[in-house]
Design a protein around this motif. Structure first.
Motif, mmCIF file in Angstrom:
data_model
loop_
_atom_site.group_PDB
_atom_site.id
_atom_site.type_symbol
_atom_site.label_atom_id
_atom_site.label_comp_id
_atom_site.label_asym_id
_atom_site.label_seq_id
_atom_site.Cartn_x
_atom_site.Cartn_y
_atom_site.Cartn_z
ATOM 1 N N UNK A 44 -4.109 27.242 62.527
ATOM 2 C CA UNK A 44 -5.342 27.173 61.745
ATOM 3 C C UNK A 44 -5.620 27.388 60.294
ATOM 4 N N UNK A 45 -6.024 26.472 59.447
ATOM 5 C CA UNK A 45 -6.015 26.499 58.155
ATOM 6 C C UNK A 45 -6.228 27.731 57.521
ATOM 7 N N UNK A 46 -7.140 28.609 57.940
ATOM 8 C CA UNK A 46 -7.495 29.816 57.373
ATOM 9 C C UNK A 46 -6.248 30.761 57.591
ATOM 10 N N UNK A 47 -5.636 30.888 58.698
ATOM 11 C CA UNK A 47 -4.534 31.742 58.889
ATOM 12 C C UNK A 47 -3.283 31.336 58.196
ATOM 13 N N UNK A 48 -3.098 29.946 58.075
ATOM 14 C CA UNK A 48 -1.938 29.119 57.248
ATOM 15 C C UNK A 48 -2.116 29.609 55.788
ATOM 16 N N UNK A 49 -3.274 29.500 55.115
ATOM 17 C CA UNK A 49 -3.346 29.718 53.868
ATOM 18 C C UNK A 49 -3.346 31.174 53.338
ATOM 19 N N UNK A 50 -3.578 32.102 54.402
ATOM 20 C CA UNK A 50 -3.633 33.400 54.298
ATOM 21 C C UNK A 50 -2.048 33.881 54.162
ATOM 22 N N UNK A 51 -1.333 33.139 55.028
ATOM 23 C CA UNK A 51 0.333 33.543 55.079
ATOM 24 C C UNK A 51 0.753 33.021 54.170
ATOM 25 N N UNK A 52 0.745 31.654 53.493
ATOM 26 C CA UNK A 52 1.274 31.055 52.473
ATOM 27 C C UNK A 52 0.975 31.806 51.139
ATOM 28 N N UNK A 53 -0.143 32.308 50.943
ATOM 29 C CA UNK A 53 -0.720 32.963 49.796
ATOM 30 C C UNK A 53 -0.083 34.407 49.941
#
Lengths: 325, 503
Positions: free
Chosen positions: B56-65
């Motif tokens: 999910x984009x939110x989880x994804x951006x949280x991890x990448x950030x």
């Protein structure tokens, strides 16, 4: 290597469709190396990864494809690597227009696409002329008129003097007799920041970069640098429609193989990419990123290289830039 | 109020168990990436992007950030212990961090780095939460003339890195300026100082110069000095492995300075995190009551750059999240990840996808806390690494350096360059030339030349553009003041001596 590939290819005959009976078959037996000239994350790398993801999603390659970074020299390192790989049928290089244009000016860049085997051309990246949303200029003609009246007035932010935006400026300036300043910035975001901050008056920008800024009310598009109007900018005229009779300078991406790659190997890659281009995954990627589908097979891609070099050579010479080949 | 509501909404998202897990994963990966020289957060995020597509984009951006800001925590580890900067932004941390380790305060240095990172990281997120849109507009008022003035100020600060001889420092800086001009010139598209070498067309990567001049040169120097079996002393007892009260107290202002400087420089798209850490270090020294302690293992000389490079991450997210303009390589990749998820980064992101925007911002509060809790217990463990005897440690440092450089450039030619810079650094140290000015010249010179030539392209060749714009003029005045300050001090001493002799 070649013979083994031939045997495996014969076995895979049923898998591949649309092959003329006269052509011998080739199928790679080990992973394909896809050489890109940028580091992870930058333009060519991102394009290559999206391409591999689409090929995997559509299951159209018999072997795995992996990215091989040959970073440096504005493409020169990757280009020399492709030349060195003569005889290797598992290596292809993702070319951009820089591979064709830069060696025209840089004597140190000895590897040219002329020596490589063209595979396919995949896409053309269109662009738009953009101004700040509150700019007084409503059309390309108004900007050109203002520049004609006062050559110190108009400024354009852009990339290197060999980049497409600089080339289009030269073409327009010699066509109209107007003059304006060109300020070079290494990254797209610095070019946009200079425009949004009001430090320059216009820029040429890829539609995927401009789309959100236009929707957010920060930017306006005045004209398109493409042959026909993009579906996302139905009301913005192309340069020709706006009354500027100038050649289109296409920014292309596609693939090349090492020198003297056999015809049957090229045929394999042509078919692979032809299937990709027809797939919904790829078409969606093109729409999302606003690339123009510009598929050409090997022979036509070779002709494109010649035409593009000639066009660039003419423009660069006209702009007073020293051409070495 | 709107901000509080947004933040509360964001915490609701970030505190979901899956998102907490992604945040933790990102922070752990980021710490590891930061520790390894040559594997930067940009490359790590690019490699993980395909995996995160199914998330999910939110989880994804949280991890990448998490990888992005986590790397800033880990980056200081090898700077302090081995004098190898793990990231470009940790070079300034080498200067006093490594000296602290040499004096047996490795654990304290690692602890200070973690605490400074936490304080500034959190401070940066608070600013990101509160003032993102207005500060993005402020950043746009900066253009080439302002960058030129800012970088001139940075280069003027070189006098503070000078050590004993300003002349030698200036010569080292000029060398750095020369090295940075190698490669294809953006403005003419012609190659400079490449001597026909294709490998040099893209210029020299900053990491090669920094690792060569710092780490390799240090090993060569130590080998020659026949340093005993153990390079650095590590005191026994867990108590001595943590920063003591005096050291923490010395860092108070460094934390504030680093946080603010880092955030402000980070916001500017076109500056970069190595610059913010250098400027914070120099400010710290400029306003210190004990400038002589800098370079000898001053805790505040470590805290300032460490704080700056962490506040910088939040700063760099401001233009990215509000305008879709990435300020550097790593934010550019984060941005392309957002695009690939089908989101539209730009001025409308906050309205169109509030879950992503506020979820990310809230997760950064949590992530910074996780990183502190993750890094502090590791301090004694990492400090123990220095008990390794020199005959193991030196080859290890050289090995890490070579692998790091090969990871960045992927060519053996660049490993050769590393050896060259190592020898250069060694020769400079033997002859009493400081290394830091060379690095500073290398980091700032490229952008400074570019900004000057851009300014002249804008003005049609008129130098007046540099002084007719208020921000640029102000920064240039500050640069001149910094340059003449040591002269004033010298004049004052001479005057006092005159008075004393006459009186």
């Amino acid at each position: 290597m070649k013979r083994r590939g031939f045997l495996v290819g014969a076995a895979a005959l049923t898998v591949l469709s649309g092959v003329g009976p006269a052509e011998a078959q080739y199928t790679p037996s080990r992973p394909i190396d896809l050489v890109v000239h940028s580091g992870p994350g930058a333009g060519p790398d991102a394009f290559g990864r999206a391409l591999i993801a689409a090929i995997e999603a559509e299951k159209i390659s018999p072997v795995r494809i992996q990215i091989n970074h040959k970073i440096g020299g504005g493409g020169a390192t990757a280009a020399s690597y492709i030349i060195e790989k003569k005889g290797d049928t598992n290596t292809i290089g993702l070319f951009t227009s820089a591979w064709i244009a830069n060696p025209l000016v840089q004597a140190d860049m000895k590897a040219t696409v002329k020596e490589m085997t063209p595979v396919v051309r995949l896409v053309i990246e269109p662009a738009v002329f953009a101004v700040r949303a509150d700019s007084p200029y409503k059309s390309m003609q108004e900007i050109v008129d203002a520049a004609k009246k006062d050559p110190t007035k108009i400024k354009q932010s852009g990339g290197s003097p060999l980049a497409r935006d600089a080339i289009v400026r030269h073409v327009l300036m010699s066509n109209t007799g107007a003059r304006w300043a060109f300020v070079s910035f290494p990254t797209g975001s610095e070019r946009i920041a200079a425009l949004l901050g009001g430090h320059v008056d216009m820029m040429i920008i890829e539609p995927s970069e401009a789309g959100e800024l236009i929707r957010g009310g920060q930017m306006r598009a005045l004209a398109q640098v493409s042959d026909k109007r993009l579906s996302t900018f139905p009301n913005t005229p192309t340069l020709r429609e706006a009354g500027f009779n100038v050649p289109n300078v296409p920014q292309a991406r596609g693939f090349v193989a090492p020198p003297d790659t056999p015809r049957e190997v090229i045929a394999f890659y042509e078919q692979l990419f032809e299937k990709l281009v027809k797939s919904p995954t790829w078409q969606k990627y093109l729409t999302d990123n606003q690339f123009e589908d510009a598929f050409l097979k090997s022979e036509e891609t070779g002709k494109f290289f010649d035409q593009y070099s000639d066009l660039m050579r003419g423009i660069l010479t006209g702009a007073g830039i020293r051409v070495v080949r | 109020m709107e901000v509080l509501a947004g933040l509360a909404y964001g915490f609701g998202i970030a505190l979901q168990p899956m998102n907490l897990l992604w945040c933790l994963l990102g922070c752990v990966l980021g710490t590891l990436v930061g520790i390894m020289p040559g594997l930067g957060p940009a490359a790590a995020i690019a490699m993980l992007m395909p995996i995160s597509f199914n998330m999910d984009p939110t989880g994804g951006i949280i991890m990448l950030a998490g990888i992005y800001y986590g790397a800033k925590y880990g980056g200081s580890t090898t700077s302090i212990l081995l004098n190898i900067p793990g990231e470009a932004s940790s070079v300034a941390s080498c200067i006093d961090g490594y000296q602290m380790a040499k004096r047996g305060r490795a654990g304290a240095a690692l602890g200070i780095a973690a605490i400074a990172s936490f304080v500034a990281g959190t401070f940066g997120v608070v600013l990101l939460t509160l003032v993102a849109p207005p500060i993005a507009r402020f950043a746009l008022s900066f253009s080439s003339p302002e960058y030129f003035a800012l970088l001139s100020l940075g280069l003027a600060l070189v006098v503070l890195f000078a050590g004993e001889s300003p002349i030698k420092a200036a010569l080292a800086m000029l060398l750095g300026l020369w090295f940075t001009s190698i490669g294809i010139d953006l403005f003419s598209a012609q190659a400079r100082f490449t001597f026909g070498q294709t490998a040099l067309l893209n210029g020299i990567d900053f990491m090669i110069v920094a690792i060569g001049v710092f780490a390799v040169a240090e090993v060569l120097g130590s080998v020659q000095a026949r340093t005993d079996a153990q390079l650095l002393s590590v005191p026994r007892g867990i108590r001595n492995l943590l920063p003591n009260w005096e050291e923490l107290k010395a860092c108070r202002f460094a934390l504030v300075n680093g946080s603010i400087t880092g955030f402000l420089v980070g916001v500017l798209p076109g500056a970069g995190s190595s610059i913010s850490s250098f400027i914070a270090y120099a400010f710290e020294k400029l306003f210190s009551k004990h400038p002589e302690r800098f370079g000898q293992g001053a805790p505040e000389g470590l805290a300032a750059p460490e704080a700056a490079n962490n506040a910088d991450t939040s700063g760099a997210l401001v233009p990215m999240l509000t305008l879709g303009l990435p300020g550097g390589g790593t934010t550019a990749i984060l941005l392309s990840a957002l695009v690939l998820w089908g989101l539209k980064p730009g001025p409308m992101l906050m309205q169109d996808s509030p879950n992503v925007f506020w979820g990310l911002v809230a997760s950064m509060y949590i992530g910074n806390l996780m990183l502190l809790l993750l890094n502090l217990p590791l301090v004694p463990l990492f400090a123990q690494a220095l008990r390794i005897p020199a005959y193991v440690l030196f080859p290890m440092i050289l090995g890490i350096s070579v692998v790091g450089v090969f990871g960045v450039a992927q060519s053996i030619f660049h490993v050769g360059l590393l050896a060259g810079f190592g020898l250069l650094g060694y020769a400079m140290a033997r002859l009493g030339f400081p290394g830091a000015p060379l690095i500073l010249g290398f980091v700032l010179g490229d952008g400074m030349e570019r900004a000057l030539r851009q300014s002249l392209q804008m003005s049609g060749g008129d130098l007046g553009i540099l002084v007719s714009r208020p921000i640029a003029a102000g920064l240039l005045v500050a640069a001149v003041l910094v340059l003449i300050m040591p002269l004033v001090g010298r004049f004052n001493r001479w005057r006092l001596r005159g008075i004393a002799e006459n009186g």
